[in-house]
Design an enzyme around this catalytic site. Structure first.
Site, PDB file in Angstrom:
ATOM      1  N   LYS A  72      19.491  13.184  -2.436  1.00 22.33           N
ATOM      2  CA  LYS A  72      18.429  13.661  -3.095  1.00 22.33           C
ATOM      3  C   LYS A  72      17.690  14.608  -2.534  1.00 22.33           C
ATOM      4  CE  LYS A  72      16.866  10.867  -6.153  1.00 22.33           C
ATOM      5  NZ  LYS A  72      17.461  10.368  -7.472  1.00 22.33           N
ATOM      6  N   SER A 103      12.582  15.630 -10.072  1.00 22.22           N
ATOM      7  CA  SER A 103      13.437  16.376 -10.560  1.00 22.22           C
ATOM      8  C   SER A 103      13.235  16.954 -11.723  1.00 22.22           C
ATOM      9  CB  SER A 103      14.675  15.155 -10.500  1.00 22.22           C
ATOM     10  OG  SER A 103      14.873  14.576  -9.667  1.00 22.22           O
ATOM     11  N   TRP A 115      -1.769  -8.134   2.004  1.00 25.71           N
ATOM     12  CA  TRP A 115      -1.047  -7.976   0.749  1.00 25.71           C
ATOM     13  C   TRP A 115       0.229  -8.880   0.706  1.00 25.71           C
ATOM     14  CZ3 TRP A 115       3.125  -5.668  -1.796  1.00 25.71           C
ATOM     15  CH2 TRP A 115       4.175  -5.176  -1.134  1.00 25.71           C
ATOM     16  N   ASP A 146       8.958   5.755 -30.906  1.00 23.03           N
ATOM     17  CA  ASP A 146       7.806   5.019 -30.019  1.00 23.03           C
ATOM     18  C   ASP A 146       8.635   3.959 -29.134  1.00 23.03           C
ATOM     19  OD1 ASP A 146       5.885   3.088 -29.257  1.00 23.03           O
ATOM     20  OD2 ASP A 146       4.693   3.859 -31.113  1.00 23.03           O
ATOM     21  N   HIS A 178      14.497  -6.241   7.289  1.00 27.50           N
ATOM     22  CA  HIS A 178      14.048  -5.548   8.179  1.00 27.50           C
ATOM     23  C   HIS A 178      12.576  -5.654   8.471  1.00 27.50           C
ATOM     24  CE1 HIS A 178      13.939  -2.270   4.894  1.00 27.50           C
ATOM     25  NE2 HIS A 178      12.691  -2.985   4.721  1.00 27.50           N
ATOM     26  N   HIS A 179      11.858  -6.261   7.568  1.00 24.56           N
ATOM     27  CA  HIS A 179      10.718  -6.691   7.827  1.00 24.56           C
ATOM     28  C   HIS A 179      10.385  -7.694   8.747  1.00 24.56           C
ATOM     29  CE1 HIS A 179       9.430  -3.671   4.441  1.00 24.56           C
ATOM     30  NE2 HIS A 179      10.548  -4.298   4.154  1.00 24.56           N
ATOM     31  N   THR A 191      19.544   8.749  -0.067  1.00 21.47           N
ATOM     32  CA  THR A 191      18.089   9.491  -0.111  1.00 21.47           C
ATOM     33  C   THR A 191      18.156  10.963   0.443  1.00 21.47           C
ATOM     34  OG1 THR A 191      17.053   7.494   0.387  1.00 21.47           O
ATOM     35  CG2 THR A 191      15.653   9.322   0.595  1.00 21.47           C
ATOM     36  N   TYR A 231      10.830   0.503  -3.759  1.00 21.37           N
ATOM     37  CA  TYR A 231      11.664   1.590  -4.366  1.00 21.37           C
ATOM     38  C   TYR A 231      11.220   1.628  -5.808  1.00 21.37           C
ATOM     39  CZ  TYR A 231      14.320   2.139  -0.392  1.00 21.37           C
ATOM     40  OH  TYR A 231      14.486   2.323   0.838  1.00 21.37           O
ATOM     41  N   HIS A 258      -7.551  -4.174  -0.949  1.00 17.74           N
ATOM     42  CA  HIS A 258      -7.052  -2.606  -0.998  1.00 17.74           C
ATOM     43  C   HIS A 258      -5.634  -2.592  -1.326  1.00 17.74           C
ATOM     44  CE1 HIS A 258      -6.078   1.377   0.122  1.00 17.74           C
ATOM     45  NE2 HIS A 258      -5.455   0.997   0.961  1.00 17.74           N
ATOM     46  N   SER A 287       3.137  -9.040 -16.992  1.00 15.38           N
ATOM     47  CA  SER A 287       2.887  -7.594 -17.563  1.00 15.38           C
ATOM     48  C   SER A 287       4.117  -6.815 -17.087  1.00 15.38           C
ATOM     49  CB  SER A 287       1.751  -6.912 -16.999  1.00 15.38           C
ATOM     50  OG  SER A 287       1.537  -5.587 -17.158  1.00 15.38           O
ATOM     51  N   SER A 288       4.588  -6.903 -15.818  1.00 15.88           N
ATOM     52  CA  SER A 288       5.388  -5.946 -15.444  1.00 15.88           C
ATOM     53  C   SER A 288       6.868  -6.188 -16.029  1.00 15.88           C
ATOM     54  CB  SER A 288       5.948  -5.910 -13.621  1.00 15.88           C
ATOM     55  OG  SER A 288       4.567  -5.454 -13.247  1.00 15.88           O
ATOM     56  N   GLU A 314      10.299  -3.789  -4.185  1.00 22.38           N
ATOM     57  CA  GLU A 314       9.182  -3.276  -4.891  1.00 22.38           C
ATOM     58  C   GLU A 314       8.756  -2.009  -4.184  1.00 22.38           C
ATOM     59  OE1 GLU A 314       7.001  -4.229  -6.881  1.00 22.38           O
ATOM     60  OE2 GLU A 314       5.181  -2.932  -6.370  1.00 22.38           O
ATOM     61  N   HIS A 321      10.756  -5.622  -0.516  1.00 21.81           N
ATOM     62  CA  HIS A 321      11.591  -4.462  -0.408  1.00 21.81           C
ATOM     63  C   HIS A 321      11.938  -3.646  -1.753  1.00 21.81           C
ATOM     64  CE1 HIS A 321      12.962  -1.114   2.004  1.00 21.81           C
ATOM     65  NE2 HIS A 321      13.888  -0.769   1.040  1.00 21.81           N
ATOM     66  N   ARG A 368      -2.435  -3.285  13.426  1.00 15.40           N
ATOM     67  CA  ARG A 368      -2.830  -3.089  11.968  1.00 15.40           C
ATOM     68  C   ARG A 368      -3.790  -4.569  11.638  1.00 15.40           C
ATOM     69  NH1 ARG A 368       2.310  -4.217   7.878  1.00 15.40           N
ATOM     70  NH2 ARG A 368       0.772  -4.018   6.405  1.00 15.40           N
TER      71      ARG A 368
HETATM   72  C1  HEM Z   1      -7.654   7.456   0.751  1.00 13.57           C
HETATM   73  C2  HEM Z   1      -6.422   6.712   0.761  1.00 13.57           C
HETATM   74  C3  HEM Z   1      -6.157   5.609   1.659  1.00 13.57           C
HETATM   75  C4  HEM Z   1      -6.577   5.232   2.737  1.00 13.57           C
HETATM   76  C5  HEM Z   1      -7.693   5.921   3.565  1.00 13.57           C
HETATM   77  C6  HEM Z   1      -5.800   4.145   3.204  1.00 13.57           C
HETATM   78  C7  HEM Z   1      -6.165   3.147   4.114  1.00 13.57           C
HETATM   79  C8  HEM Z   1      -5.744   1.810   4.818  1.00 13.57           C
HETATM   80  C9  HEM Z   1      -5.987   1.388   5.893  1.00 13.57           C
HETATM   81  C10 HEM Z   1      -7.001   1.662   6.810  1.00 13.57           C
HETATM   82  C11 HEM Z   1      -5.473   0.178   5.669  1.00 13.57           C
HETATM   83  C12 HEM Z   1      -5.603  -1.076   6.577  1.00 13.57           C
HETATM   84  C13 HEM Z   1      -4.489  -1.178   7.678  1.00 13.57           C
HETATM   85  C14 HEM Z   1      -4.665  -2.275   8.539  1.00 13.57           C
HETATM   86  O1  HEM Z   1      -6.036  -2.683   8.829  1.00 13.57           O
HETATM   87  O2  HEM Z   1      -3.755  -3.070   8.778  1.00 13.57           O
HETATM   88  C15 HEM Z   1      -4.563   0.190   4.745  1.00 13.57           C
HETATM   89  C16 HEM Z   1      -3.673  -0.772   4.188  1.00 13.57           C
HETATM   90  C17 HEM Z   1      -2.816  -0.629   3.048  1.00 13.57           C
HETATM   91  N1  HEM Z   1      -2.865   0.367   2.300  1.00 13.57           N
HETATM   92 FE1  HEM Z   1      -3.912   1.917   2.260  1.00 13.57          FE
HETATM   93  N2  HEM Z   1      -5.071   3.599   2.161  1.00 13.57           N
HETATM   94  C18 HEM Z   1      -5.299   4.886   1.411  1.00 13.57           C
HETATM   95  C19 HEM Z   1      -4.394   4.626   0.125  1.00 13.57           C
HETATM   96  C20 HEM Z   1      -3.319   3.725  -0.232  1.00 13.57           C
HETATM   97  C21 HEM Z   1      -2.306   3.939  -1.388  1.00 13.57           C
HETATM   98  C22 HEM Z   1      -2.313   5.081  -2.291  1.00 13.57           C
HETATM   99  C23 HEM Z   1      -1.448   2.750  -1.321  1.00 13.57           C
HETATM  100  C24 HEM Z   1      -0.538   2.299  -2.144  1.00 13.57           C
HETATM  101  C25 HEM Z   1       0.004   2.978  -3.157  1.00 13.57           C
HETATM  102  C26 HEM Z   1      -2.102   1.862  -0.030  1.00 13.57           C
HETATM  103  C27 HEM Z   1      -1.519   0.925  -0.007  1.00 13.57           C
HETATM  104  C28 HEM Z   1      -1.857   0.033   1.098  1.00 13.57           C
HETATM  105  C29 HEM Z   1      -0.971  -1.164   1.451  1.00 13.57           C
HETATM  106  C30 HEM Z   1      -0.096  -1.858   0.827  1.00 13.57           C
HETATM  107  C31 HEM Z   1      -1.760  -1.772   2.647  1.00 13.57           C
HETATM  108  C32 HEM Z   1      -1.389  -3.131   3.564  1.00 13.57           C
HETATM  109  C33 HEM Z   1      -2.473  -3.954   3.182  1.00 13.57           C
HETATM  110  C34 HEM Z   1      -2.358  -4.879   4.342  1.00 13.57           C
HETATM  111  O3  HEM Z   1      -2.243  -4.776   5.496  1.00 13.57           O
HETATM  112  O4  HEM Z   1      -2.020  -6.003   3.482  1.00 13.57           O
HETATM  113  N3  HEM Z   1      -3.007   2.468   0.415  1.00 13.57           N
HETATM  114  N4  HEM Z   1      -4.782   1.319   3.942  1.00 13.57           N
HETATM  115 CU   LIG Z   2      11.441  -2.904   3.232  1.00 10.91          CU
END
Ligand code: HEM
Ligand SMILES: [Cu+2]
Length: 533
Positions: free
Chosen positions: A333, A270, A143, A107, A304-305, A330, A259, A78, A171-172, A257, A255, A452
């Site tokens: 802004k 803006s 992640w 283009d 800080h992480h 910030t 931003y 996810h 790609s990025s 990333e 970090h 978490r």
């Molecule tokens: C319906 C929308 C979303 C829900 C309900 C949701 C829910 C969750 C939940 C429950 C976790 C797991 C937390 C855990 O067990 O530690 C999680 C992890 C995470 N989510 Fe989401 N999320 C949503 C949208 C997003 C979006 C839009 C992003 C990024 C743009 C995102 C990025 C992440 C990241 C980076 C993690 C950490 C994964 C990890 O612990 O390695 N999520 N999310």
């Molecule tokens: Cu950070």
């Protein structure tokens, strides 16, 4: 101007190739932009589906649906899909569509490379998703894929994960090179740097961040690969290495990333806020310098992480204060956006609603960020749901609402039709209610101590989790309404004029709606009226 562009001046009709070849071989920034946007939306739905599986499991304490190992794969994939598959490609799609239109270029500068940047992405994500079906399962280490979870203890499919990350990074990097070369070389005469719309500025700065940190990410996964298979011990304490080194390398990428996932949204806000406040952006140049300062500071705050890893006191203090310093630009802004609205004649169409929600909710995420930056108290917050609440407040209302605001703002330009404003308002209000219902309670469960990345939890957290899960399902389902609104807008609707928004400024509004397949074959005239908004 190249011979190719001139050739197009001879015939005005909107000539475009047809069939599958149009999409496979396209070098057109608008086609590539659309493909990026659709890809990002598909990934958003897939990543969202995984989030709902996580939330379903967490609806009540105890194990209901999934094995813990599968739960871990869902949190990991996810996160990876949302970050690399949804947010980043969505921003790149917007860059492809809008940067040439905003600077008056025909283009992107490197159109063939542009095609490659996009088309390697589906392969990267196919690898990642298919790894879930391999023996031993997919990536299950979060992640952030910390060693030794991803090295010594990673499942066999980790090698495919590594390859997939390499392709995403490639790609990025190619996308970022293209943005930089385009902005530096292809601006219409008179479009000086300080006349560029802020969306172009924020993307230019984002592109530099990408070029600096994606190779670091590639280095991290390569070191993982050699640790796993080729006898090195970078991250292995038994062999003289150090797992904490992994965290340093990862967060030196990680970090900046975060931003990368927010600066383009700053640019979108803006553009939209001045248009619907019918006033010029307050503090244009301070916006540019604030963005650059944020980008610079993002390189010196990574640890800080890692407050809980046993850093020396001087390190804890340095990273604490450096992080807090980011609140200054910030704040500049946020102040500027509010000052832009001050005494404006505001109207509240969907793009403006999402932009305002972005400012308010992103600020909440910013505040919890400052809380997390305090080294002593981070020992309590670290790895709890408070962190999950924090980064979802910056990602969902920040990156995702920013992208949605941009989509509503530019849909008339892309499709030639107005979207259904009434439905868009429903989309907005339901999203606002559900995003808060999902993520606000996580602050409380986190502060109370819920970790978490766990499939089960103490019964004392049950109420907050129930609320989060109800919110999550609402939030997920409401995004299907967005899909419906977009498809409806592509298929038909009220005809959009070249400039559908009274207060909008910029070159993109000087071309017809929908924007013709080829635009600005002859450079436009840049005036005060159509320079930065
Ligand atoms: C319906 C929308 C979303 C829900 C309900 C949701 C829910 C969750 C939940 C429950 C976790 C797991 C937390 C855990 O067990 O530690 C999680 C992890 C995470 N989510 Fe989401 N999320 C949503 C949208 C997003 C979006 C839009 C992003 C990024 C743009 C995102 C990025 C992440 C990241 C980076 C993690 C950490 C994964 C990890 O612990 O390695 N999520 N999310
Ligand atoms: Cu950070």
């Amino acid at each position: 101007m190249g011979a190719h562009a001139q050739a197009h001046d001879h015939h005005d009709h909107d000539h475009k190739p047809t069939g599958i070849k149009r999409w496979l071989f396209t070098t057109n920034h608008k086609d590539i932009g659309s493909m990026y946007l659709w890809f990002a939306f598909a990934m958003f739905l897939l990543g969202g589906f995984m989030a709902l599986m996580i939330r379903a499991e967490l609806f009540q304490p105890g194990l209901q649906f999934f094995e813990p190992n599968f739960f871990n794969q869902m949190t990991t994939v996810h996160g990876l899909i949302m970050v690399f598959g949804a947010v980043m490609p969505a921003f790149t799609g917007l860059a492809n569509w809008m940067i040439p239109l905003m600077i008056g270029a025909p283009d992107m500068a490197l159109p063939r490379m542009n095609n490659w940047s996009f088309w390697i992405l589906p392969f990267a994500f196919a690898l990642l998703v298919l790894s879930l079906f391999m023996e031993g399962g997919g990536p299950n280490f979060g992640w952030t894929f910390y060693a030794p979870l991803s090295t010594t203890y990673g499942p066999p499919s980790t090698d495919f994960f590594i390859f997939s990350v390499h392709i995403m990074g490639l790609s990025s990097i190619m996308g970022a090179i293209n943005v930089i070369v385009t902005v530096m070389n292809m601006r219409a005469p008179g479009m000086t740097l300080m006349k560029m719309p802020l969306f172009v500025w924020t993307w230019l700065i984002t592109a530099f961040l990408l070029i600096m940190v994606m190779p670091v990410l590639a280095g991290a996964v390569t070191m993982m690969l050699t640790d796993r298979h080729f006898g090195t011990d970078f991250f292995n304490a038994a062999g003289g290495g150090d797992p904490v080194l992994f965290q340093h390398v990862f967060w030196f990428f990680g970090h900046p990333e975060v931003y990368i996932m927010i600066l383009p949204s700053f640019g979108i806000a803006s553009a939209i806020i001045p248009a619907f406040a019918r006033k010029p952006l307050f503090g244009y140049s301070s916006m540019v310098y604030a963005t650059a300062s944020i980008a610079f500071l993002s390189f010196v705050v990574w640890a800080h992480h890692m407050f809980t890893t046993g850093m020396p006191l001087a390190g804890e203090l340095f990273f604490m204060y450096a992080t807090m310093l980011i609140a200054v630009p910030t704040g500049v802004k946020i102040f500027n956006w509010v000052a832009t609205m001050w005494e404006g004649s505001m109207t509240f169409e969907a793009p403006m609603l999402f932009a305002i929600a972005f400012v308010v909710l992103f600020t909440i995420g910013g505040f919890s960020g400052v809380m997390l930056a305090m080294a002593p108290v981070d020992f309590q917050y670290h790895d709890t749901y408070f962190v999950v609440a924090h980064f979802h407040y910056v990602l969902f209302p920040g990156a995702i609402f920013g992208t949605i605001a941009a989509a509503y703002y530019w849909l008339p330009k892309w499709t030639g039709h107005m979207y259904h404003e009434g439905l868009a308002k429903w989309h907005f209000w339901l999203s606002i209610i559900f995003v808060n219902l999902t993520f606000f309670p996580m602050h409380f469960s986190g502060l109370a101590g819920m970790q978490r990345r766990v499939p089960d939890y103490n019964i004392m957290f049950a109420d907050f989790n129930m609320l989060s899960t109800i919110g999550a399902f609402g939030l997920g389902i409401v995004q299907l309404l967005f899909l419906y609104i977009v498809v409806k807008c592509i298929k038909g609707g009220e005809k959009a004029p070249a400039k559908p928004w009274e207060g909008a400024h910029g070159l993109e509004w000087t071309v017809p709606s929908p924007a013709p397949y080829h635009t600005f074959s002859t450079p436009p005239k840049v005036t005060d009226e159509n320079a930065h908004s």
